[in-house]
Design a protein around this motif. Structure first.
Motif, short mmCIF file in Angstrom:
data_model
loop_
_atom_site.label_atom_id
_atom_site.label_comp_id
_atom_site.label_asym_id
_atom_site.label_seq_id
_atom_site.Cartn_x
_atom_site.Cartn_y
_atom_site.Cartn_z
N LEU A 184 -26.21 11.94 -3.81
CA LEU A 184 -26.29 10.57 -3.34
C LEU A 184 -25.24 10.35 -2.25
N GLY A 185 -25.69 10.29 -1.00
CA GLY A 185 -24.79 10.03 0.11
C GLY A 185 -24.32 11.30 0.81
N LEU A 186 -23.74 11.10 2.00
CA LEU A 186 -23.33 12.21 2.85
C LEU A 186 -22.22 13.04 2.23
N THR A 187 -21.22 12.40 1.62
CA THR A 187 -20.08 13.14 1.06
C THR A 187 -20.53 14.11 -0.01
N ALA A 188 -21.39 13.66 -0.91
CA ALA A 188 -21.89 14.54 -1.97
C ALA A 188 -22.75 15.65 -1.38
N ALA A 189 -23.62 15.29 -0.44
CA ALA A 189 -24.49 16.30 0.17
C ALA A 189 -23.68 17.35 0.90
N ARG A 190 -22.67 16.92 1.63
CA ARG A 190 -21.88 17.87 2.42
C ARG A 190 -21.04 18.78 1.54
N THR A 191 -20.72 18.34 0.34
CA THR A 191 -19.95 19.17 -0.58
C THR A 191 -20.79 20.33 -1.10
N LEU A 192 -22.07 20.08 -1.36
CA LEU A 192 -22.95 21.13 -1.86
C LEU A 192 -23.70 21.84 -0.74
N ILE A 193 -23.91 21.11 0.39
CA ILE A 193 -24.63 21.69 1.53
C ILE A 193 -23.75 21.48 2.77
N PRO A 194 -22.78 22.34 3.02
CA PRO A 194 -21.79 22.10 4.08
C PRO A 194 -22.36 22.00 5.48
N ASN A 195 -23.41 22.75 5.78
CA ASN A 195 -23.90 22.84 7.14
C ASN A 195 -25.28 22.21 7.30
N GLY A 196 -25.51 21.66 8.50
CA GLY A 196 -26.79 21.09 8.82
C GLY A 196 -27.77 22.14 9.32
N PRO A 197 -28.95 21.69 9.79
CA PRO A 197 -29.96 22.65 10.26
C PRO A 197 -29.49 23.50 11.44
N ASP A 198 -28.55 22.99 12.24
CA ASP A 198 -28.06 23.74 13.39
C ASP A 198 -26.96 24.73 13.03
N GLY A 199 -26.61 24.81 11.73
CA GLY A 199 -25.55 25.72 11.30
C GLY A 199 -24.16 25.15 11.43
N LYS A 200 -24.03 23.96 12.00
CA LYS A 200 -22.73 23.33 12.15
C LYS A 200 -22.48 22.38 10.98
N ARG A 201 -21.22 21.92 10.87
CA ARG A 201 -20.86 21.04 9.76
C ARG A 201 -21.76 19.82 9.74
N LEU A 202 -22.28 19.51 8.58
CA LEU A 202 -23.20 18.39 8.42
C LEU A 202 -22.50 17.07 8.71
N ASN A 203 -23.07 16.26 9.59
CA ASN A 203 -22.47 14.99 9.96
C ASN A 203 -23.38 13.80 9.68
N ARG A 204 -24.66 14.04 9.49
CA ARG A 204 -25.60 12.94 9.26
C ARG A 204 -26.51 13.28 8.09
N LEU A 205 -26.58 12.37 7.14
CA LEU A 205 -27.45 12.60 5.99
C LEU A 205 -28.90 12.64 6.43
N SER A 206 -29.24 11.87 7.45
CA SER A 206 -30.64 11.82 7.91
C SER A 206 -31.14 13.17 8.39
N ASP A 207 -30.22 14.09 8.72
CA ASP A 207 -30.63 15.42 9.18
C ASP A 207 -31.20 16.28 8.04
N ILE A 208 -30.85 15.94 6.80
CA ILE A 208 -31.26 16.81 5.69
C ILE A 208 -31.96 16.08 4.55
N ARG A 209 -31.90 14.74 4.50
CA ARG A 209 -32.51 14.03 3.37
C ARG A 209 -34.02 14.21 3.42
N GLY A 210 -34.62 14.12 2.24
CA GLY A 210 -36.05 14.29 2.15
C GLY A 210 -36.50 15.73 2.19
N GLN A 211 -35.55 16.67 2.23
CA GLN A 211 -35.88 18.10 2.29
C GLN A 211 -35.17 18.80 1.13
N TRP A 212 -35.81 19.83 0.61
CA TRP A 212 -35.19 20.59 -0.46
C TRP A 212 -34.20 21.61 0.09
N HIS A 213 -33.06 21.69 -0.57
CA HIS A 213 -32.03 22.67 -0.24
C HIS A 213 -31.64 23.36 -1.54
#
Length: 260
Positions: free
Chosen positions: A191-220
Motif C-alpha cells: 500500500l503506497g510507494l514506500t512499501a512498494a519501493r521496499t519490496l520492489i526497489p527498481n522501476g521498469p527502467d531499472g532505476k530506483r522506483l519514484n512513482r507508484l503509477s509506474d508499477i501499480r496494477g501489475q504483478w511483481h
C-alpha cells in the motif's frame, strides 16, 4: 584361529605398518567419493521470536518520539499480507496497524474483497472454499490476513519514513514475511510507494522506483511471492479519483488467490 596382538605388540606398530594397511585396504581408510557433510538446518523462527529480537528498539531516531512499536499483526498461516509505510497516530497510540481514518477505509477495502471473493466462490462454501483465509468467517477478514508496516514507529507529523529508518526496520519486516512464506502466504499487497519501493526497489527502467503509477496494477515478485502494489488508503482519502484503480488491483489479487 586368528592371532590377536596384545597391548604391547599394538604399541610397537610403526608408521610403515599403517601405510601397508592403507595400501591393502584403501576403501576402508578413505571416505567415500560421494561423502556428504550434513549441516543441521536452523529452525524457522516464529513471529513472537522476531518480536522479541526487535525488543524495545532504539536503532533509529524514531524511538525518541513514538508511543508504541507497531509490529505486524495476524496469523502465521495467512495467505495474504498487506504492507503499509508507517504507523499513523491511531496506530501509534494503540500499537495496532491500520487504524484511524485511513484504517476505516482499509477495512472497507478489505470487506469489499471479502464480498467479491464470497461471490466468486458461490453460496455453497462446503463445496468450494478457494479463498479460505478471507471468507471462512464473513466479517472477520482482518483476523485472517497479515498487517504490517515498513517502519514500525510513527514518524513525526506522519511524514514518510526516510531511508535510514527503513534500512533499520525492513530486515524485521522481511523476517516476518519469510515466516508467512514458509506457511501459506500466496500474495502481498503493498500500500503506497514506500512499501512498494521496499519490496520492489527498481522501476521498469531499472532505476530506483519514484512513482507508484509506474508499477501499480501489475504483478511483481518478492523472493518468489507475488506482489501487487496499489494506492495507500490515506492517499485515497486525499484523492478519491484513484479508488477505481485501487479496486481493480484488489480484485486482481482476489482473482489470483481464487484461481480465476
Amino acid at each position: 584361529m586368528p592371532i590377536i596382538p596384545n597391548r604391547k605388540e599394538l604399541q610397537t606398530i610403526t608408521a610403515e605398518d599403517v601405510g601397508m594397511v592403507k595400501n591393502i585396504l584403501p576403501n576402508l581408510c578413505q571416505p567415500p567419493v560421494d561423502w556428504v557433510t550434513i549441516t543441521p538446518t536452523k529452525p524457522t523462527p516464529t513471529l513472537p521470536q522476531i518480536r522479541q529480537d526487535l525488543g524495545d528498539c532504539t536503532r533509529c531516531p524514531l524511538h525518541k518520539t513514538r508511543q508504541s512499536i507497531v509490529f505486524g499483526k495476524g496469523p502465521e498461516s495467512a495467505s495474504l499480507a498487506f504492507i503499509g509505510e508507517a504507523p499513523e497516530q491511531a496506530d501509534d497510540l494503540t500499537g495496532e496497524p491500520f487504524l484511524g481514518e485511513s484504517g476505516k477505509l482499509f477495512d472497507n477495502m478489505l470487506l469489499a474483497m471479502e464480498r467479491y471473493a464470497y461471490n466468486l466462490a458461490g453460496q455453497n462454501l462446503n463445496e468450494r472454499r478457494p479463498f479460505d483465509d478471507l471468507i471462512a468467517e464473513r466479517g472477520h477478514s482482518r483476523t485472517r490476513v497479515y498487517l504490517a508496516h515498513v517502519a514500525m514507529c510513527r514518524p513525526p507529523e506522519d511524514r514518510k519514513p526516510d531511508l535510514e529508518e527503513i534500512e533499520q526496520c525492513s530486515p524485521f519486516l522481511f523476517r516476518q514475511l519469510e515466516v508467512l512464506a514458509s506457511n501459506k502466504l500466496k500474495a502481498i499487497i503493498c500500500l503506497g510507494l514506500t512499501a512498494a519501493r521496499t519490496l520492489i526497489p527498481n522501476g521498469p527502467d531499472g532505476k530506483r522506483l519514484n512513482r507508484l503509477s509506474d508499477i501499480r496494477g501489475q504483478w511483481h515478485e518478492w523472493r518468489g511471492i507475488p506482489v501487487m502494489p496499489t494506492w495507500h488508503p490515506s492517499y485515497l482519502l486525499r484523492d478519491p479519483t484513484h479508488k477505481g484503480e485501487a479496486w481493480a488491483d484488489l480484485k486482481a489479487v482476489v482473482n489470483r488467490l481464487v484461481g480465476k
